[in-house]
Design a protein around this motif. Structure first.
Motif, short mmCIF file in Angstrom:
data_model
loop_
_atom_site.label_atom_id
_atom_site.label_comp_id
_atom_site.label_asym_id
_atom_site.label_seq_id
_atom_site.Cartn_x
_atom_site.Cartn_y
_atom_site.Cartn_z
N THR A 1 47.41 77.19 15.99
CA THR A 1 47.53 75.75 16.18
C THR A 1 47.57 75.07 14.83
OG1 THR A 1 45.13 75.49 16.32
CG2 THR A 1 46.34 75.80 18.39
N ALA A 2 48.44 74.06 14.74
CA ALA A 2 48.58 73.31 13.50
C ALA A 2 47.72 72.05 13.56
CB ALA A 2 50.04 72.94 13.28
N THR A 3 47.13 71.71 12.45
CA THR A 3 46.34 70.48 12.37
C THR A 3 47.24 69.34 11.93
OG1 THR A 3 44.32 71.70 11.83
CG2 THR A 3 44.38 69.35 11.29
N GLY A 4 47.27 68.30 12.73
CA GLY A 4 48.10 67.14 12.41
C GLY A 4 47.55 65.89 13.04
N ALA A 5 47.85 64.76 12.46
CA ALA A 5 47.33 63.49 12.97
C ALA A 5 47.83 63.23 14.38
CB ALA A 5 47.74 62.35 12.04
N TYR A 6 47.00 62.58 15.17
CA TYR A 6 47.42 62.16 16.50
C TYR A 6 48.70 61.32 16.38
CZ TYR A 6 42.92 63.52 18.59
OH TYR A 6 41.81 64.21 19.06
N GLY A 7 49.62 61.56 17.30
CA GLY A 7 50.87 60.82 17.31
C GLY A 7 51.98 61.48 16.53
N THR A 8 51.66 62.50 15.71
CA THR A 8 52.69 63.17 14.90
C THR A 8 53.10 64.52 15.48
OG1 THR A 8 51.08 64.34 13.51
CG2 THR A 8 51.72 62.10 12.83
N TRP A 9 52.45 64.96 16.54
CA TRP A 9 52.68 66.31 17.05
C TRP A 9 54.11 66.48 17.56
CZ3 TRP A 9 47.78 66.52 20.68
CH2 TRP A 9 46.62 66.42 19.89
N SER A 10 54.63 67.69 17.42
CA SER A 10 55.93 68.04 18.00
C SER A 10 55.71 68.55 19.42
CB SER A 10 56.61 69.12 17.15
OG SER A 10 55.81 70.30 17.10
N SER A 11 56.72 68.35 20.26
CA SER A 11 56.57 68.70 21.67
C SER A 11 57.90 69.15 22.26
CB SER A 11 56.04 67.49 22.46
OG SER A 11 56.11 67.73 23.85
N PRO A 12 57.87 70.13 23.17
CA PRO A 12 59.10 70.53 23.87
C PRO A 12 59.52 69.54 24.94
CG PRO A 12 57.25 71.79 24.70
CD PRO A 12 56.73 70.98 23.54
N ILE A 13 58.65 68.57 25.24
CA ILE A 13 58.98 67.56 26.26
C ILE A 13 59.62 66.39 25.54
CG2 ILE A 13 58.09 66.09 28.11
CD1 ILE A 13 55.71 68.01 28.33
N TYR B 1 55.27 63.09 27.81
CA TYR B 1 56.03 62.83 26.58
C TYR B 1 55.12 62.26 25.50
CZ TYR B 1 59.56 60.47 23.62
OH TYR B 1 60.32 60.03 22.56
N PHE B 2 54.21 61.40 25.89
CA PHE B 2 53.30 60.79 24.92
C PHE B 2 52.07 61.67 24.65
CE2 PHE B 2 55.60 57.10 26.62
CZ PHE B 2 56.11 56.60 25.44
N THR B 3 51.43 62.19 25.69
CA THR B 3 50.20 62.96 25.48
C THR B 3 50.47 64.23 24.68
OG1 THR B 3 50.45 64.05 27.64
CG2 THR B 3 49.07 62.05 27.54
N SER B 4 51.63 64.84 24.87
CA SER B 4 51.94 66.06 24.12
C SER B 4 52.27 65.76 22.66
CB SER B 4 53.10 66.82 24.78
OG SER B 4 54.29 66.04 24.78
N ARG B 5 52.43 64.49 22.32
CA ARG B 5 52.64 64.08 20.93
C ARG B 5 51.37 63.51 20.29
NH1 ARG B 5 57.37 64.30 23.24
NH2 ARG B 5 59.22 64.71 21.96
N GLY B 6 50.28 63.53 21.06
CA GLY B 6 49.02 63.09 20.49
C GLY B 6 48.67 61.65 20.76
N ILE B 7 49.30 61.03 21.77
CA ILE B 7 49.00 59.65 22.15
C ILE B 7 48.42 59.67 23.57
CG2 ILE B 7 49.94 57.35 22.59
CD1 ILE B 7 52.14 57.99 20.55
#
Length: 660
Positions: free
Chosen positions: A2-14, A445-451
């Motif tokens: 797992t990569a550490t990244g700020a909420y909202g910056t995550w990449s997602s297949p959705i 779409y949003f939750t998988s990106r950290g929102i």
């Protein structure tokens, strides 16, 4: 890893295209002989509604190819747009409403190359519209609701229960349509014929009531020639909402009434009066936003299939003699208000937090359900789906607020220690409605990106009894705004959400709540406002909106003649100077419920105030978006707004130019 990244910056297949391709759900399921039919969304095909057919051998196919679009515009929200039966000589006979011309068509797919019209062609967007057909083969006609526009104003309209000949003689002759009801009510639902063919029953109501305020159950004798005798009221009233009425196989009348504060099921017994069949503090009905919704359906055995619950719904089978209610096992935690029965089988639409809506068959002899149509398939690894929690929060004066909380979730990413995530409050439309706890790829779409997302069933929502939904009477723009803010602040106070990165979004009445929240609170960093109401005075004017809701504000705000200043004071358009947070405004240009002029006037008053905003309009879209390209553009624009307001980098989405 797992990569550490700020909420909202995550990449997602959705991505937005995937979410858009799965927007909408199957609706209006019905049995046609040994077959099962329903409507299904086609976002990639201009948002049309396809009519699906499951043959007796289990093969599933689209019964009508493009451009056929099975959808009614009666009361603009439509309703049950088709009916089917097995012909006496075999094979299905289906009657449906085509969206483009709003004509009623008959189709025998095993005989006809193309559907044949049953009703006259009229002006697009006006003229004649039809909904909730019921086929009576023995009478060679279809009973349905006809809506007929008589003038230029959207309120110049009449509605009747009508009989349309199946032989096509009314296709060019309006006079061949027999009107059955007497016009006593401005709004009516389709009539139901008693098993012996001697009586008909239907629902009616009038302005300023909405159907969840009060409806009348009307009963009339049916003569040998098919005409109705004098109608008489047998249940309901101005303060009693009857959501549905049906005949049991033995000829007794069944109806769902909220006379106790909850929509419960009753049987009208000629000797003992109205009998409550399963009295509970639960709903066995709901708000009649669309004509022909069904929360219960009697079986030939005397049992009754019911959709019921409090804040969520289950499919059950009720024994009206004993009051015993047995729920269907399975993964479904929400059932749509559409049911159909055939023999001992019940057909409905079930969904859950990790599954979309799918067509389910229940065999009441065995109690075993199975998925038979539009099965949910995991389009991505379910590990990327959100993990929602149903919660109850405390609002002003300690009142309960029901919500579904969707924390950020992605198996490939984690946030830095100590960082709190941004959250978006989702305000549902209606406002007399409810948001169910079901899988929604827009949320994913949003939750998988950290929102994070919180869906709020604020005071005024249905599913929690009449007292809860009456909280919004004269308080729209107050209670809904307070409840959304209370949930947002509670999430921040408990450490779940970042108090500096809260947002609100909603469409229609939810768009109103979003705009009103930006005007009257300082809770949110930004907001997304879709096809909203922004100016109450304009919306309540003679041509401000469509007929169905033109008096809705009488209960939500108060009678305009008595409290005109309240309309102005509550309107976001009256207070542009109080909007300081960036916002995104999304509007369909064909919307007749919340017309574009609402947005245009609001933006004129916002001009030059230095608040970053964007206004996106969409050709061919009405009230609610259905086209894949629209949904993609809207989702990506919304994510861009949040990225800007929350201070996160999203180089993977198109840049949205924000004006000031």
């Amino acid at each position: 890893m797992t990569a550490t990244g700020a909420y909202g910056t995550w990449s997602s297949p959705i991505d937005a295209a995937l979410a858009a391709s799965h927007d909408g759900r199957p609706e209006f399921v019905g049995a046609v002989g040994d077959e099962v039919w329903w409507t299904a969304p086609r976002p990639a095909e201009g948002g049309r509604r396809a009519l699906m057919r499951r043959r007796a051998d289990g093969a599933e196919e689209s019964a009508l190819l493009a451009p056929w679009n099975v959808r009614s515009r009666v009361i603009e929200y439509g309703g049950h747009p088709w009916a089917g039966t097995a012909r006496t000589d075999g094979g299905p006979l289906v009657v449906f409403v085509n969206f483009a011309d709003q004509r009623l068509y008959a189709y025998e797919p095993d005989r006809d190359a193309e559907p044949r019209p049953l009703t006259p062609l009229s002006a697009v967007g006006g003229g004649l519209r039809w909904v909730d057909p019921t086929i009576h083969q023995d009478r060679d006609e279809v009973w349905c609701v006809v809506e007929e526009f008589t003038g230029e104003s959207p309120t110049d309209v009449r509605r009747r229960i009508a009989a349309v000949p199946l032989d096509g003689s009314a296709a060019d002759d309006r006079s061949a349509v027999r009107e059955l009801s007497d016009g006593r009510h401005r709004f009516v639902t389709g009539a139901r014929l008693s098993p012996d063919g001697r009586r008909a029953v239907w629902l009616g109501w009038d302005h300023p009531r909405m159907p969840w305020d009060g409806t009348d159950v009307m009963l009339a004798d049916v003569a040998d020639d098919g005409t109705f005798g004098a109608a008489r009221q047998c249940a309901g009233g101005p303060d009693e909402s009857v959501a549905q009425v049906e005949w049991a196989a033995d000829g007794r009348l069944l109806f769902a009434s909220d006379r106790t504060g909850w929509w419960n099921l009753y049987c009208a017994d000629p000797d003992r009066g109205d009998i409550a069949l399963c009295p509970r503090d639960e709903e066995f009905g709901g708000p009649l936003w669309r004509i022909g919704q069904k929360w219960f359906e009697p079986l030939d055995s005397g049992l009754i299939a019911v959709v019921h619950g409090k804040g969520a719904t289950a499919l059950g089978v009720l024994d009206p003699e004993t009051g015993e209610l047995v729920d269907v096992p399975g993964p479904w935690t929400e059932w749509a208000s559409t049911l159909s029965v055939a023999g001992s089988r019940v057909f409905g639409l079930g969904a859950g937090a990790h599954t979309g809506y799918e067509v389910v068959e229940l065999d009441t002899r065995t109690g075993h359900p199975r998925v038979i149509g539009s099965p949910h398939h995991d389009v991505v690894d379910p590990a990327y789906y959100p993990e929602p929690v149903a919660r109850t929060f405390a609002g002003p004066a300690g009142r309960e607020i029901h919500a579904h909380v969707y924390p950020p979730h992605n198996p490939d990413h984690t946030a830095p220690a100590g960082e709190r995530p941004p959250y978006v409050m989702w305000a549902h439309g209606g406002p007399t409605s409810r948001v169910p706890l079901v899988l929604d790829l827009e949320i994913a779409y949003f939750t998988s990106r950290g929102i994070g997302v919180a869906e709020i069933n604020y005071g005024g929502s249905t599913g929690y009894g009449r007292e809860y939904r009456n909280r919004l009477r004269a308080q729209w723009g107050v209670v809904d705004v307070e409840d959304c803010a209370a949930v947002a602040l509670a999430l921040a106070a408990e450490g779940t959400a970042d108090p500096a990165r809260l947002a609100i979004r909603g469409g229609s009445a939810g768009g109103w709540t979003s705009a009103a929240s930006l005007v009257s609170t300082d809770v949110y960093a930004c907001g997304t406002i879709s096809y909203p109401i922004l100016d109450l005075t304009d919306w309540a004017s003679e041509d401000g909106t469509h007929d169905f809701e033109c008096k809705y504000l009488e209960s939500l705000i108060g009678p305009f003649a008595e409290v005109p200043e309240r309309y102005r004071e509550r309107s976001p358009a009256s207070h542009p100077e109080q909007v300081t947070a960036p916002f995104l405004l999304l509007q369909g240009l064909d919307d007749v419920i919340c017309p574009p002029v609402q947005c245009e006037r609001f933006l004129t008053r916002m001009a030059g105030r230095g608040v970053p905003h964007a206004y996106l309009t969409f050709e061919g879209e009405g009230h609610g978006f259905r086209r894949a390209d629209t949904l993609v553009r809207a989702l990506e624009a919304e994510l861009f707004l949040y990225a800007q307001a929350f201070g996160v980098a999203r180089p993977d989405i198109p840049v949205l130019e924000l004006e000031k």
